[in-house]
Design a protein around this motif. Structure first.
Motif: not given
Ligand SMILES: Nc1nc2c(ncn2[C@@H]2O[C@H](COP(=O)(O)OP(=O)(O)O)[C@@H](O)[C@H]2O)c(=O)[nH]1
Ligand SMILES: [Mg+2]
Lengths: 98, 633
Positions: B459-485
């Protein structure tokens, strides 16, 4: 693989064969194990050793594993392993193991 | 503190006894090789006697047939024996002949031993009568009948432990192996009588399970009904329990929280996520308390519960090793032997215990092949649950696409590894456990152990995973790596750039990763490609840690390369084939049939090598083979 044809004196056998050639449902007395020390010790710890009577329960396909019964429990042996266990068929001599 | 080591053959009830003695929870299953590492626990006995301390350390050792260790797990057991102050030798009362071989070897060591005559209930049931006091005399050590399932007899064991006198030095001189067997024959003749009895239907079923025709029919029936039971129970739990719970209890709570947080702000967005027209969409809101909790309890938990219920039943019945016998021939084509099916089946629950069970495989080659195959093509139950939940609603055919692809990958990769991974795969030697009707209390214990492991550890990993997704979106990591890959993800897999975030999360938890595909509004085909790539791409962090520990750096790296290449090939292949060439149905048929044909007609590389290996061994150790001289028995 070399098959000996002459039966050994004093037994009901008709020669030696490996566990692959023994028929399902037939019992055999282990004559020898054609393998290195590791294999021999491994089989021996399970009770499979020269002199012991084992009963072949079944085999899966021609080159599949063989299941043998040692009276109170069963062991599955891969094809390669079963080929190296040489037995002498015995008939109706397994009262003790059944 | 004194140390007690539980020693005995595989599958005689050591772990069952261990958990009764110590209260610690361990896996108890009806097949050899459940315990590969030792487990530690503590036993407190009333300090009535000054000679015996109150607290003992108890170790549950892996099973071993003799003290001449022949595999890794056995080595662990033999090493533990060296450190023991007292040995509890657990013996299968229905198999005295085989079990006493180890007992006599242990007794030679001059360590104080208590012999636990376990499975006593089954011995009585089978008409085996053992004269305990005579056996005690013959062995020169206390013998106590026990029942590992219920803990019966263990208080007597502890009593005997307290009055155990410590022998000085070696008690028995070392005997040759032949002498030990003669001794066993003598002991059995004077202590054991077996009354004749008819075969029970479980025994008849047992025989039918490994015969070619009846065996495969039974296997088909058992696997098919297992699948039906898992889906039936899973769906039932979702419809009758979890969905109503979320609708009636949980959603109102969340709505209230939504209000309390003012409907916006950082805390709100992380906990609750996006709210659409005043309602909560658990799949796309991406809040820790909404999507996170829903993945955990609404989708994965019900599926896991029903999966483990069925697995536990098959484990305790003793069926799984027999499936291994039936599939041995086919598994050899993949460079493994039949018993390797066991880690794979455990892997369908969670890859971590599966990977640990692979330790029972003898050669490094087998372990490498098994671990690589498992991490690539066996999705864990949590991931399956999520796939079924997310993709299943578009039609069963899309589930068919995903699972048939994984099957194809399993077989093709196996055949390739068999060819190209050096070394050989020894044939199997496995004791077949007797069929036992599973005991409901130990089933319940086991299910609870597995579920609580999921609830508290995952459970901590699942909840943490969802949290991490939010962080990745908010910090723009998703957009950058998305472009990259983008060339890979968009060009090869045909997925939108945002899918990269899901792939990244896949390193952490596969179930969360699959769930991430939900809000992307993909077509069913894209969903299938995404979910398959996710499964193949990389194991989750927990599995990866185990891989690393079991294989070492170099081999883990090799394995990871195979994973990456396979993922690209499979994702690209699916994207290409499904778009223009094949209909979904013909794709599934092809993905199932082609690998089977390949496996049937590809020359078995490891088999030739196995032959060669043995010829060498045989020639080299000719002296070692024994020939029988007398006709005793
Ligand atoms: N009927 C019966 N079953 C037992 C007894 N002790 C253990 N079992 C079952 O035997 C199987 C093997 O037990 P386990 O503790 O995993 O054996 P281990 O491999 O020696 O650790 C499990 O299915 C147990 O539930 C017993 O005394 N009586
Ligand atoms: Mg165990």
């Amino acid at each position: 693989m070399i098959y000996m044809t002459a039966g050994t004196a004093g037994t009901a056998g008709n020669g030696e064969m490996d566990l692959i050639d023994l028929k399902a449902g037939q019992s055999g007395r282990v004559k020898r194990i054609e393998g290195g020390r590791a294999l021999i010790q491994r089989l021996e710890a399970l009770g499979i050793r020269p002199g012991r009577i084992v009963k072949k329960m079944s085999s899966v396909f021609r080159r599949g594993p063989v299941t043998i019964s040692l009276g109170s429990f069963e062991v599955a042996l891969g094809y390669g392993m079963a080929r190296r266990i040489i037995v002498e068929p015995v008939e109706g001599a397994v009262k003790r193991c059944d | 503190m004194k140390r007690i080591v539980l020693m005995g053959n595989p599958n005689v009830g050591k772990s069952a006894i261990f958990s009764h003695l110590t209260g610690a929870r361990v896996n108890v299953s009806n097949y050899p090789g459940t315990t590969v590492e030792f487990t530690r626990g503590f036993l407190r006995v009333p300090a009535a006697d000054t000679r015996t301390e109150g607290l003992y350390e108890v170790l549950d050792a892996p099973g071993t047939y003799s003290l001449n260790a022949t595999c890794k797990a056995e080595e662990v057991a033999v090493d533990l024996l060296e450190t023991a102050d007292v040995v509890f030798n657990v013996v299968d009362a229905t198999n005295l002949e085989r079990n006493l071989y180890l007992t006599l070897q242990i007794l030679e060591r001059g360590i104080p031993v208590v012999i636990l005559l376990n499975l006593w209930d089954e011995a009585i049931h089978k008409g085996i009568d053992i004269d305990v006091s005579k056996l005690e005399q013959a062995l020169g050590a206390p013998v106590v009948p026990t029942i590992g399932l219920t803990g019966k007899g263990l208080s007597d064991v502890i009593e005997r432990l307290m009055t155990l006198s410590l022998p000085a030095g070696n008690r028995t001189p070392k005997r040759s192996r032949d002498e030990i067997w003669t001794e066993i024959g003598r002991i059995l003749a004077s202590t054991q009588t077996i009354s004749h009895r008819h075969h029970t239907w479980l025994e008849i079923l047992q025989e039918a399970s490994v015969k070619p025709v009846s065996g495969f029919i039974l296997a088909a029936v058992i696997l098919y009904s297992s699948l039906r039971v898992v889906t039936f129970l899973g769906e039932g739990l979702v419809d009758k329990v979890f969905d109503p719970f979320f609708a009636r209890v949980y959603t109102p709570l969340i709505i209230r929280l939504h209000g309390a947080l003012g409907g916006q702000g950082l805390a709100h967005d992380i906990l609750i996520g996006r709210v659409r027209n005043g309602g909560i969409d658990y799949e796309s809101s991406l809040g820790v308390l909404t999507t996170g909790v829903y993945i955990d309890f609404g989708v994965v938990l019900p599926y896991l519960l029903s999966f483990y219920l069925v697995l536990g039943f098959l484990e305790d019945l003793g069926y799984l090793p027999r499936l291994g016998v039936l599939l041995d021939r086919l598994m050899h084509r993949l460079g493994l032997h039949g018993y390797a099916i066991l880690p794979m089946i455990l892997g369908f629950g969670c890859n971590v215990p599966g990977a640990l069970a692979a330790r029972n495989l003898e050669s490094k080659r087998e372990r490498f092949i098994a671990l690589t195959l498992m991490s690539i093509s066996i999705p864990c139950a949590a991931q399956q649950g999520m796939i079924v939940g997310l993709v299943g609603r578009h039609g069963a055919i899309y589930l068919g696409i995903i699972f048939s692809t994984l099957f194809a990958v399993f077989v093709v990769l196996g055949v390739l590894q068999d060819r190209f991974v050096s070394g050989y795969t020894p044939s199997m030697i496995v004791e077949m456990p007797p069929y036992r009707w599973p005991y409901w209390r130990s089933q319940g214990k086991k299910l609870w152990m597995r579920m609580s492991h999921f609830i508290f550890q995952a459970t901590p990993y699942i909840l943490g995973g969802v949290l991490l997704v939010n962080v990745l979106y908010a910090t723009g990591v998703v957009a950058i790596t998305g472009h990259l890959f983008s060339p890979l993800v968009k060009g090869v897999f045909g997925l939108p750039e945002e899918a990269v975030s899901a792939l990244i999360i896949g390193f952490l938890r596969k179930d969360v990763a699959v769930a991430m595909l939900g809000p992307l509004s993909l077509t069913p085909k894209q969903l299938s490609v995404g979910a398959t790539v996710m499964a193949v791409f990389f194991p989750c962090a927990a599995t990866f840690t185990v891989l690393f520990r079991e294989l070492g750096f170099v081999y883990t790296l090799k394995s990871a390369c195979i994973m990456f290449v396979t993922a690209v090939a499979v994702g690209g292949g699916m994207n290409l084939l499904l778009d223009n060439v094949l209909t979904p149905v013909s794709y599934v048929v092809l993905a199932i049939l082609a690998p089977i044909l390949l496996a049937m007609f590809a020359p078995g590389a490891s088999e030739c090598r196995e032959e060669r290996q043995w010829r060498v061994e045989y020639k080299g150790q000719d002296q070692g083979s024994i020939t029988v001289t007398s006709g005793r028995n």
